[in-house]
Design a protein around this motif. Structure first.
Motif, PDB file in Angstrom:
ATOM      1  N   ILE A 163      -8.268  -3.313  -1.907  1.00 29.74           N
ATOM      2  CA  ILE A 163      -7.013  -2.733  -2.269  1.00 29.74           C
ATOM      3  C   ILE A 163      -6.636  -1.207  -1.994  1.00 29.74           C
ATOM      4  CG2 ILE A 163      -5.325  -2.130  -3.986  1.00 29.74           C
ATOM      5  CD1 ILE A 163      -5.436  -5.351  -3.324  1.00 29.74           C
ATOM      6  N   ARG A 164      -6.078  -0.573  -1.006  1.00 33.60           N
ATOM      7  CA  ARG A 164      -6.284   0.816  -0.694  1.00 33.60           C
ATOM      8  C   ARG A 164      -4.989   1.308  -0.781  1.00 33.60           C
ATOM      9  NH1 ARG A 164     -10.831   1.316   3.139  1.00 33.60           N
ATOM     10  NH2 ARG A 164     -12.481   0.500   2.052  1.00 33.60           N
ATOM     11  N   LEU A 165      -4.849   2.344  -1.439  1.00 29.75           N
ATOM     12  CA  LEU A 165      -3.458   3.068  -1.775  1.00 29.75           C
ATOM     13  C   LEU A 165      -3.539   4.447  -0.936  1.00 29.75           C
ATOM     14  CD1 LEU A 165      -0.737   3.517  -2.876  1.00 29.75           C
ATOM     15  CD2 LEU A 165      -1.531   4.508  -5.027  1.00 29.75           C
ATOM     16  N   HIS A 166      -2.668   4.631   0.092  1.00 28.05           N
ATOM     17  CA  HIS A 166      -2.822   5.907   0.948  1.00 28.05           C
ATOM     18  C   HIS A 166      -1.833   6.877   0.299  1.00 28.05           C
ATOM     19  CE1 HIS A 166      -5.440   3.610   3.563  1.00 28.05           C
ATOM     20  NE2 HIS A 166      -4.697   2.497   3.514  1.00 28.05           N
ATOM     21  N   ALA A 167      -2.206   7.338  -0.936  1.00 26.56           N
ATOM     22  CA  ALA A 167      -1.247   8.314  -1.464  1.00 26.56           C
ATOM     23  C   ALA A 167      -1.881   9.070  -2.397  1.00 26.56           C
ATOM     24  CB  ALA A 167       0.097   7.935  -2.025  1.00 26.56           C
ATOM     25  N   ASP A 168      -1.890  10.264  -2.331  1.00 25.09           N
ATOM     26  CA  ASP A 168      -2.548  11.217  -3.504  1.00 25.09           C
ATOM     27  C   ASP A 168      -1.327  11.680  -4.240  1.00 25.09           C
ATOM     28  OD1 ASP A 168      -5.275  11.211  -2.763  1.00 25.09           O
ATOM     29  OD2 ASP A 168      -4.836  12.361  -1.188  1.00 25.09           O
ATOM     30  N   ILE A 183       0.308   1.207  -9.148  1.00 22.79           N
ATOM     31  CA  ILE A 183       0.252   0.451  -8.255  1.00 22.79           C
ATOM     32  C   ILE A 183      -1.009  -0.005  -7.710  1.00 22.79           C
ATOM     33  CG2 ILE A 183       0.502   0.483  -5.398  1.00 22.79           C
ATOM     34  CD1 ILE A 183       2.154   3.183  -5.992  1.00 22.79           C
ATOM     35  N   VAL A 184      -1.974   0.582  -7.993  1.00 25.10           N
ATOM     36  CA  VAL A 184      -3.448  -0.190  -7.780  1.00 25.10           C
ATOM     37  C   VAL A 184      -3.689  -1.102  -8.671  1.00 25.10           C
ATOM     38  CG1 VAL A 184      -5.947   0.269  -7.699  1.00 25.10           C
ATOM     39  CG2 VAL A 184      -4.052   1.965  -6.529  1.00 25.10           C
ATOM     40  N   LYS A 185      -3.390  -0.819 -10.205  1.00 30.17           N
ATOM     41  CA  LYS A 185      -3.488  -1.853 -11.074  1.00 30.17           C
ATOM     42  C   LYS A 185      -2.855  -2.854 -10.980  1.00 30.17           C
ATOM     43  CE  LYS A 185      -5.075   1.376 -14.897  1.00 30.17           C
ATOM     44  NZ  LYS A 185      -4.238   1.702 -16.392  1.00 30.17           N
ATOM     45  N   ALA A 186      -1.479  -2.942 -10.481  1.00 31.39           N
ATOM     46  CA  ALA A 186      -0.469  -3.964 -10.208  1.00 31.39           C
ATOM     47  C   ALA A 186      -1.177  -4.898  -9.172  1.00 31.39           C
ATOM     48  CB  ALA A 186       0.660  -3.557  -9.852  1.00 31.39           C
ATOM     49  N   ALA A 187      -1.575  -4.141  -8.061  1.00 27.05           N
ATOM     50  CA  ALA A 187      -2.156  -5.129  -7.174  1.00 27.05           C
ATOM     51  C   ALA A 187      -3.459  -5.976  -7.658  1.00 27.05           C
ATOM     52  CB  ALA A 187      -2.507  -4.015  -5.747  1.00 27.05           C
ATOM     53  N   ARG A 188      -4.294  -5.241  -8.169  1.00 32.19           N
ATOM     54  CA  ARG A 188      -5.300  -6.076  -8.828  1.00 32.19           C
ATOM     55  C   ARG A 188      -5.247  -7.101  -9.861  1.00 32.19           C
ATOM     56  NH1 ARG A 188      -9.049  -0.916  -8.218  1.00 32.19           N
ATOM     57  NH2 ARG A 188      -9.627  -1.035  -6.133  1.00 32.19           N
ATOM     58  N   LEU A 202      -7.149 -12.208  -0.096  1.00 32.41           N
ATOM     59  CA  LEU A 202      -6.387 -11.280   0.884  1.00 32.41           C
ATOM     60  C   LEU A 202      -6.605  -9.818  -0.068  1.00 32.41           C
ATOM     61  CD1 LEU A 202      -3.457 -13.014   2.479  1.00 32.41           C
ATOM     62  CD2 LEU A 202      -5.899 -12.173   3.576  1.00 32.41           C
ATOM     63  N   GLY A 203      -6.391  -8.601   0.882  1.00 34.63           N
ATOM     64  CA  GLY A 203      -6.215  -7.162   0.134  1.00 34.63           C
ATOM     65  C   GLY A 203      -4.931  -6.737   0.777  1.00 34.63           C
ATOM     66  N   ALA A 204      -4.802  -5.271   0.402  1.00 30.45           N
ATOM     67  CA  ALA A 204      -3.621  -4.651   1.071  1.00 30.45           C
ATOM     68  C   ALA A 204      -3.908  -3.248   1.158  1.00 30.45           C
ATOM     69  CB  ALA A 204      -2.444  -4.831   0.071  1.00 30.45           C
ATOM     70  N   ASP A 205      -3.195  -2.651   2.194  1.00 26.79           N
ATOM     71  CA  ASP A 205      -3.065  -1.204   2.419  1.00 26.79           C
ATOM     72  C   ASP A 205      -1.691  -1.037   2.014  1.00 26.79           C
ATOM     73  OD1 ASP A 205      -5.540  -0.047   4.055  1.00 26.79           O
ATOM     74  OD2 ASP A 205      -4.844  -1.560   5.543  1.00 26.79           O
ATOM     75  N   THR A 236       7.475  -3.244  -7.848  1.00 24.99           N
ATOM     76  CA  THR A 236       7.806  -3.278  -6.172  1.00 24.99           C
ATOM     77  C   THR A 236       6.354  -3.940  -5.619  1.00 24.99           C
ATOM     78  OG1 THR A 236       9.521  -1.879  -5.897  1.00 24.99           O
ATOM     79  CG2 THR A 236       8.229  -2.261  -4.043  1.00 24.99           C
ATOM     80  N   THR A 237       5.302  -3.595  -6.203  1.00 22.26           N
ATOM     81  CA  THR A 237       3.911  -3.724  -5.615  1.00 22.26           C
ATOM     82  C   THR A 237       3.618  -5.508  -6.146  1.00 22.26           C
ATOM     83  OG1 THR A 237       3.174  -1.597  -5.972  1.00 22.26           O
ATOM     84  CG2 THR A 237       1.576  -3.504  -5.974  1.00 22.26           C
ATOM     85  N   LEU A 238       4.115  -5.774  -7.338  1.00 24.49           N
ATOM     86  CA  LEU A 238       3.903  -7.128  -7.761  1.00 24.49           C
ATOM     87  C   LEU A 238       4.655  -8.165  -6.887  1.00 24.49           C
ATOM     88  CD1 LEU A 238       3.985  -6.820 -11.641  1.00 24.49           C
ATOM     89  CD2 LEU A 238       2.011  -7.314 -10.071  1.00 24.49           C
TER      90      LEU A 238
END
Length: 291
Positions: free
Chosen positions: A54-59, A70-75, A85-88, A110-112
């Motif tokens: 799981i990679r979030l490309h935003a600082d 966002i990362v917590k929701a994806a995990r 699977l994973g996600a960018d 939105t991530t979920l």
């Protein structure tokens, strides 16, 4: 054919009213509020990764990658679904942090929904809403996507259909901490529960407004300016204040008048979130492609 990439909105919300009717033994507050969405928000883009990462490309300043919702929701979704699977994920951030218009919670929802679709996880909306509640009290309403009267800590939702005016939302340049507001000794915590449905129009106050405006003069200033043109009030426990207008032209006119002193935006109120309208449109396109 399965999608490998998806771009979805994460809409803002307003609390049209917010009453605090008690404090629970666990420290959380019992609330009554009405959530309505705005056609304005962040945007997230998702792409499938085969390696499970799981990679979030935003600082985001002050928010470490691992603690971003966002990362917590994806995990959480990955663990529940058991997908390999994973996600960018790319985030176009529009909504202010600490504004009371649901930025982080909306991004999580939105991530979920987005990854549930992209990973073809097949998890129903009730389970997604429960998953969202573990991330934050406002996440379930974004997952369900319909304006709602909310009780409990904000998770017991009854769909409602208030009017859908145009809103001018002013964004004072301060970030308000929800924990700080809810721990303030002067916060009203004993409003009477609303017994009548639908909620009577006169019940539009926000019990947090007095505490926020006392602590943040910038919010008080924005509220006073907007009150010259509209029945303005605070949304949630954040810094943003809003007023309703019968037309976009009228909201734009007031926005231009205040533009020298305050930043803000004009957006249409919506009882069905733009995220759910987009997902519905994608589903229709997919079904048409299969027929």
């Amino acid at each position: 054919m399965a999608l490998s990439r998806l771009t979805l909105p994460a809409p803002a919300k307003l609390n049209l009213m917010l009453h605090i009717i008690g404090r629970r033994p666990d420290g959380y507050h019992e609330l009554e509020t009405i959530f309505q969405f705005l056609d304005h928000g962040d945007e997230l883009e998702f792409a499938v990764r085969e390696d499970g990462e799981i990679r979030l490309h935003a600082d985001i300043a002050g928010v470490p990658h691992e603690s971003n919702l966002i990362v917590k929701a994806a995990r959480k979704l990955k663990a529940l679904s058991g997908t390999p699977l994973g996600a960018d994920i790319w985030l176009k951030k529009v909504l202010p942090m600490g504004g009371g218009i649901g930025g982080g919670s909306s991004d999580a929802a939105t991530t979920l929904l987005g990854l549930n679709c992209l990973w073809q996880a097949g998890i129903d909306v009730d389970r997604l809403a429960s998953l969202g509640l573990a991330l934050g009290a406002d996440v379930p309403v974004f997952v369900r996507g319909h304006a709602a009267f909310a009780e409990g800590v904000g998770e017991k939702l009854t769909p409602v259909d208030p009017e859908e005016p145009w809103y001018l939302v002013l964004v004072p340049q301060v970030s308000v901490s929800t924990a700080e507001i809810f721990s303030d000794p002067l916060l009203t915590r004993d409003s009477d529960p609303i017994k009548v449905r639908p909620v009577p129009k006169g019940n539009s106050r926000n019990d947090c407004e007095a505490v926020v405006t006392r602590r943040y003069p910038e919010v008080l200033n924005a509220l006073n300016l907007l009150k010259k043109f509209s029945d303005a009030r605070l949304t949630g426990t954040g810094s943003c204040v809003f007023g309703a207008f019968p037309s976009k032209a009228e909201a734009d006119r007031v926005s231009h008048l205040l533009a020298d002193t305050l930043t803000g935006f004009v957006a249409k109120g919506s009882n069905v979130s733009m995220l759910h309208r987009k997902l519905q449109s994608l589903a229709q396109e997919t079904n048409a492609g299969h027929s």
